[in-house]
Design an enzyme around this catalytic site. Sequence first.
Site, PDB file in Angstrom:
ATOM      1  N   LYS A 294      -5.658  -8.786  -6.327  1.00 45.60           N
ATOM      2  CA  LYS A 294      -5.387  -8.860  -7.765  1.00 45.60           C
ATOM      3  C   LYS A 294      -4.027  -9.499  -7.961  1.00 45.60           C
ATOM      4  O   LYS A 294      -3.050  -9.109  -7.334  1.00 45.60           O
ATOM      5  CB  LYS A 294      -5.491  -7.489  -8.447  1.00 45.60           C
ATOM      6  CG  LYS A 294      -4.460  -6.449  -8.098  1.00 45.60           C
ATOM      7  CD  LYS A 294      -4.555  -5.259  -9.080  1.00 45.60           C
ATOM      8  CE  LYS A 294      -3.328  -4.366  -8.996  1.00 45.60           C
ATOM      9  NZ  LYS A 294      -3.339  -3.249  -9.969  1.00 45.60           N
TER      10      LYS A 294
ATOM     11  N   HIS B  78      -0.266  -8.197  -6.306  1.00 52.46           N
ATOM     12  CA  HIS B  78       1.014  -8.668  -6.848  1.00 52.46           C
ATOM     13  C   HIS B  78       1.737  -7.496  -7.514  1.00 52.46           C
ATOM     14  O   HIS B  78       1.272  -6.355  -7.457  1.00 52.46           O
ATOM     15  CB  HIS B  78       0.734  -9.760  -7.883  1.00 52.46           C
ATOM     16  CG  HIS B  78       0.053  -9.237  -9.121  1.00 52.46           C
ATOM     17  ND1 HIS B  78       0.113  -9.842 -10.350  1.00 52.46           N
ATOM     18  CD2 HIS B  78      -0.726  -8.119  -9.308  1.00 52.46           C
ATOM     19  CE1 HIS B  78      -0.577  -9.127 -11.225  1.00 52.46           C
ATOM     20  NE2 HIS B  78      -1.094  -8.092 -10.630  1.00 52.46           N
ATOM     21  N   ARG B  79       2.865  -7.764  -8.190  1.00 50.94           N
ATOM     22  CA  ARG B  79       3.516  -6.807  -9.073  1.00 50.94           C
ATOM     23  C   ARG B  79       3.528  -7.389 -10.481  1.00 50.94           C
ATOM     24  O   ARG B  79       3.343  -8.590 -10.668  1.00 50.94           O
ATOM     25  CB  ARG B  79       4.967  -6.524  -8.641  1.00 50.94           C
ATOM     26  CG  ARG B  79       5.139  -5.990  -7.240  1.00 50.94           C
ATOM     27  CD  ARG B  79       4.304  -4.768  -6.912  1.00 50.94           C
ATOM     28  NE  ARG B  79       4.466  -3.626  -7.789  1.00 50.94           N
ATOM     29  CZ  ARG B  79       5.066  -2.488  -7.465  1.00 50.94           C
ATOM     30  NH1 ARG B  79       5.594  -2.358  -6.264  1.00 50.94           N
ATOM     31  NH2 ARG B  79       5.109  -1.476  -8.316  1.00 50.94           N
ATOM     32  N   SER B  80       3.784  -6.538 -11.470  1.00 49.71           N
ATOM     33  CA  SER B  80       3.810  -7.062 -12.844  1.00 49.71           C
ATOM     34  C   SER B  80       4.986  -8.020 -13.049  1.00 49.71           C
ATOM     35  O   SER B  80       4.888  -8.960 -13.831  1.00 49.71           O
ATOM     36  CB  SER B  80       3.842  -5.916 -13.847  1.00 49.71           C
ATOM     37  OG  SER B  80       4.902  -5.027 -13.571  1.00 49.71           O
TER      38      SER B  80
ATOM     39  N   GLU C 283       1.109  -9.283 -17.247  1.00 55.03           N
ATOM     40  CA  GLU C 283       0.359  -9.938 -16.174  1.00 55.03           C
ATOM     41  C   GLU C 283      -0.520 -11.071 -16.694  1.00 55.03           C
ATOM     42  O   GLU C 283      -1.434 -11.534 -16.013  1.00 55.03           O
ATOM     43  CB  GLU C 283      -0.462  -8.897 -15.403  1.00 55.03           C
ATOM     44  CG  GLU C 283       0.455  -7.863 -14.744  1.00 55.03           C
ATOM     45  CD  GLU C 283      -0.240  -6.940 -13.774  1.00 55.03           C
ATOM     46  OE1 GLU C 283      -1.488  -6.907 -13.743  1.00 55.03           O
ATOM     47  OE2 GLU C 283       0.473  -6.234 -13.041  1.00 55.03           O
TER      48      GLU C 283
ATOM     49  N   ASP D 170      -2.926   3.775  -5.617  1.00 59.04           N
ATOM     50  CA  ASP D 170      -1.764   2.879  -5.695  1.00 59.04           C
ATOM     51  C   ASP D 170      -0.487   3.720  -5.779  1.00 59.04           C
ATOM     52  O   ASP D 170       0.219   3.884  -4.787  1.00 59.04           O
ATOM     53  CB  ASP D 170      -1.923   1.949  -6.911  1.00 59.04           C
ATOM     54  CG  ASP D 170      -0.674   1.136  -7.219  1.00 59.04           C
ATOM     55  OD1 ASP D 170       0.210   1.051  -6.369  1.00 59.04           O
ATOM     56  OD2 ASP D 170      -0.579   0.578  -8.337  1.00 59.04           O
TER      57      ASP D 170
ATOM     58  N   ASP E  81      -7.627  -0.577 -13.672  1.00 66.43           N
ATOM     59  CA  ASP E  81      -6.479   0.191 -13.203  1.00 66.43           C
ATOM     60  C   ASP E  81      -5.900   0.931 -14.403  1.00 66.43           C
ATOM     61  O   ASP E  81      -5.026   0.403 -15.097  1.00 66.43           O
ATOM     62  CB  ASP E  81      -5.413  -0.711 -12.564  1.00 66.43           C
ATOM     63  CG  ASP E  81      -4.193   0.098 -12.102  1.00 66.43           C
ATOM     64  OD1 ASP E  81      -4.239   1.355 -12.195  1.00 66.43           O
ATOM     65  OD2 ASP E  81      -3.207  -0.511 -11.654  1.00 66.43           O
TER      66      ASP E  81
ATOM     67  N   GLN F 228      -4.086   0.548 -18.258  1.00 67.91           N
ATOM     68  CA  GLN F 228      -3.163  -0.566 -18.012  1.00 67.91           C
ATOM     69  C   GLN F 228      -3.864  -1.903 -17.742  1.00 67.91           C
ATOM     70  O   GLN F 228      -3.442  -2.937 -18.257  1.00 67.91           O
ATOM     71  CB  GLN F 228      -2.288  -0.191 -16.819  1.00 67.91           C
ATOM     72  CG  GLN F 228      -1.268  -1.202 -16.390  1.00 67.91           C
ATOM     73  CD  GLN F 228      -0.413  -0.654 -15.253  1.00 67.91           C
ATOM     74  OE1 GLN F 228       0.488   0.143 -15.476  1.00 67.91           O
ATOM     75  NE2 GLN F 228      -0.698  -1.063 -14.028  1.00 67.91           N
ATOM     76  N   GLU F 229      -4.929  -1.891 -16.921  1.00 73.16           N
ATOM     77  CA  GLU F 229      -5.511  -3.165 -16.480  1.00 73.16           C
ATOM     78  C   GLU F 229      -7.032  -3.169 -16.586  1.00 73.16           C
ATOM     79  O   GLU F 229      -7.693  -2.253 -16.097  1.00 73.16           O
ATOM     80  CB  GLU F 229      -5.107  -3.463 -15.027  1.00 73.16           C
ATOM     81  CG  GLU F 229      -3.598  -3.531 -14.870  1.00 73.16           C
ATOM     82  CD  GLU F 229      -3.141  -3.649 -13.415  1.00 73.16           C
ATOM     83  OE1 GLU F 229      -3.949  -4.064 -12.559  1.00 73.16           O
ATOM     84  OE2 GLU F 229      -1.976  -3.326 -13.157  1.00 73.16           O
TER      85      GLU F 229
ATOM     86  N   HIS G 275       2.249  -2.349 -19.388  1.00 85.03           N
ATOM     87  CA  HIS G 275       2.366  -3.807 -19.364  1.00 85.03           C
ATOM     88  C   HIS G 275       2.136  -4.442 -20.737  1.00 85.03           C
ATOM     89  O   HIS G 275       2.025  -5.651 -20.855  1.00 85.03           O
ATOM     90  CB  HIS G 275       1.393  -4.407 -18.348  1.00 85.03           C
ATOM     91  CG  HIS G 275       1.689  -3.983 -16.943  1.00 85.03           C
ATOM     92  ND1 HIS G 275       0.772  -4.083 -15.924  1.00 85.03           N
ATOM     93  CD2 HIS G 275       2.803  -3.448 -16.378  1.00 85.03           C
ATOM     94  CE1 HIS G 275       1.310  -3.626 -14.799  1.00 85.03           C
ATOM     95  NE2 HIS G 275       2.532  -3.232 -15.054  1.00 85.03           N
TER      96      HIS G 275
ATOM     97  N   LYS H 136       0.776  -3.385  -1.578  1.00 87.54           N
ATOM     98  CA  LYS H 136       1.875  -4.146  -2.179  1.00 87.54           C
ATOM     99  C   LYS H 136       3.056  -4.116  -1.210  1.00 87.54           C
ATOM    100  O   LYS H 136       3.689  -3.066  -1.051  1.00 87.54           O
ATOM    101  CB  LYS H 136       2.316  -3.483  -3.484  1.00 87.54           C
ATOM    102  CG  LYS H 136       1.296  -3.458  -4.623  1.00 87.54           C
ATOM    103  CD  LYS H 136       1.762  -2.467  -5.694  1.00 87.54           C
ATOM    104  CE  LYS H 136       1.013  -2.643  -7.016  1.00 87.54           C
ATOM    105  NZ  LYS H 136       1.273  -1.493  -7.933  1.00 87.54           N
TER     106      LYS H 136
ATOM    107  N   GLU I 277      -8.750   2.053 -10.056  1.00 88.38           N
ATOM    108  CA  GLU I 277      -7.493   2.299  -9.337  1.00 88.38           C
ATOM    109  C   GLU I 277      -6.657   3.305 -10.121  1.00 88.38           C
ATOM    110  O   GLU I 277      -6.617   3.249 -11.356  1.00 88.38           O
ATOM    111  CB  GLU I 277      -6.757   0.952  -9.232  1.00 88.38           C
ATOM    112  CG  GLU I 277      -5.365   1.013  -8.638  1.00 88.38           C
ATOM    113  CD  GLU I 277      -4.690  -0.352  -8.742  1.00 88.38           C
ATOM    114  OE1 GLU I 277      -5.382  -1.395  -8.683  1.00 88.38           O
ATOM    115  OE2 GLU I 277      -3.452  -0.372  -8.900  1.00 88.38           O
TER     116      GLU I 277
ATOM    117  N   SER J   3       5.241  -0.173 -13.381  1.00 92.84           N
ATOM    118  CA  SER J   3       4.579   1.137 -13.367  1.00 92.84           C
ATOM    119  C   SER J   3       4.529   1.582 -11.914  1.00 92.84           C
ATOM    120  O   SER J   3       3.541   1.497 -11.209  1.00 92.84           O
ATOM    121  CB  SER J   3       3.215   1.065 -14.068  1.00 92.84           C
ATOM    122  OG  SER J   3       2.136   0.990 -13.221  1.00 92.84           O
TER     123      SER J   3
HETATM  124  P1  PGA Z   1       3.504  -2.662 -11.425  1.00 96.93           P
HETATM  125  O1  PGA Z   1       2.013  -2.196 -11.682  1.00 96.93           O
HETATM  126  O2  PGA Z   1       3.549  -3.888 -10.621  1.00 96.93           O
HETATM  127  O3  PGA Z   1       4.059  -2.814 -12.823  1.00 96.93           O
HETATM  128  O4  PGA Z   1       4.157  -1.472 -10.731  1.00 96.93           O
HETATM  129  C1  PGA Z   1       0.903  -2.732 -11.083  1.00 96.93           C
HETATM  130  C2  PGA Z   1      -0.101  -1.673 -10.771  1.00 96.93           C
HETATM  131  O5  PGA Z   1      -0.001  -0.531 -11.268  1.00 96.93           O
HETATM  132  O6  PGA Z   1      -1.014  -1.933  -9.996  1.00 96.93           O
HETATM  133 ZN    ZN Z   2      -1.912   0.136 -10.024  1.00 96.01          ZN
END
Ligand code: PGA
Ligand code: ZN
Length: 426
Positions: A386, A363-365, A203, A310, A241, A161-162, A153, A335, A283, A39
């Site tokens: 995270k 991190h990343r997904s 994740e 982000d 997030d 998403q999170e 995800h 990131k 986020e 994402s």
């Molecule tokens: P991504 O997403 O690593 O899949 O881009 C993580 C986030 O949105 O924080």
């Molecule tokens: Zn994010």
Amino acid sequence: EIVDVDAREILDSRGRPTLRVTAATAAHRTSASVPSGASTGRNEAHELRDGDPDRYGGAGVRRAIGSVTGELRDLVRSRAWPGLAELDEAMVDLDATANRARLGANAIIGVSMAVSRLFAHHENLPLWSWLRLPRRSARLPVPHFNVLNGGAHAQTALAFQEFMIAPLGATSTAEAVRAGADVYRSLRTLLVAAGHGVGLGDEGGFAPQLTQPEDALKLLVQAIAAAGYPLGDTGVSIALDPAASQFRQDDGRYRIGDERLSSAELVERYREIVHAFPVRSIEDGMAEDDDPGWRELTDRLGERIQLVGDDNFVTDAGLIRRAAARGIANAALIKPNQVGTVTETLGAIQACRDHGYTWMISHRSGETADDFIADLAVGTGAGQIKAGAPARGERVAKYNRLMDIETDHPGLPYGVQPLPGEHSAR
Ligand code: PGA
Ligand code: ZN
């Protein structure tokens, strides 16, 4: 003197190819593996993929490897580098595109990370200590465990998403990790009892068939209580997030289940959520190009909770500075592969410091077993990280590294970063 850089193709946690880069002096060799997002923000540095449909559906990274073993290797060998900043700048200049599209940000960040480790080794420092910032003390960050996944995800109707849990009340990383694992376990039990599946998202968090974010939050609150932790600052707090760019429609409305919310209505929804649940941080609450929405969100909630950019900041110092001037967000996600070099990553953190923004290392997904970001979080005194669920090898690699640092270097404080002028842990 760096004598070589090399790269090979490995798999990430989604089964897609990525790079492992090695860097070597005559006496020592280091390596680094490159993560990959799903994402992503529109302005992220470019991830170079082969586009050859006969290999990995086009996702191979042989061209990026070619960048490392070709032009980047020649550059690295062309002189003795006084520091990482000079090499990072030279790589960016050599690429000569605005978004690292020619050599590939995945190639450049791999070299930058591997060479960071080489410099740290050369100076006989642990990586976190080598990554320290001037006038800022190192600190063990509060892990934000992503225990419930939706959005890009997971394959469910859950728009956000999170859903993360943050053990703010812990007094050490080891305690925080235990709290995370305890809540993760009790969440699993609750899901099973309610007849939900316990399949996982990218994740490592559970991905139950839920639609309303409030239903997910209720489960989290129950899981925290069932595991025996107080809710909120003295125990376990919640961070979200939503990754709102992903559920914003072409007409500018945000889609949550059957509802289509305007920016103002989404902000109001967040206000109700923050009122009803112990949420400390949101986020990407608004889409990356919804500046008016971001401003309204910041105006209404920025004094109460952390609002992290982000997708809209993509770890870019310039974008963070511009947003600060316009009153957007009060924190940034960091990131390294979003921007492409370790030096620019530290520059984005400096922008946060200059503007009184907090920052969370991420991190990343799509991940690997590389634990670079754990050291980055400690060294820069981020106070927050995270790295996904407290489960799955590529996620726990980061948390386990944090526990190693804690064990090997007693005396490092644990906790979210002090506000400017403050010196206590919380
Ligand atoms: P991504 O997403 O690593 O899949 O881009 C993580 C986030 O949105 O924080
Ligand atoms: Zn994010």
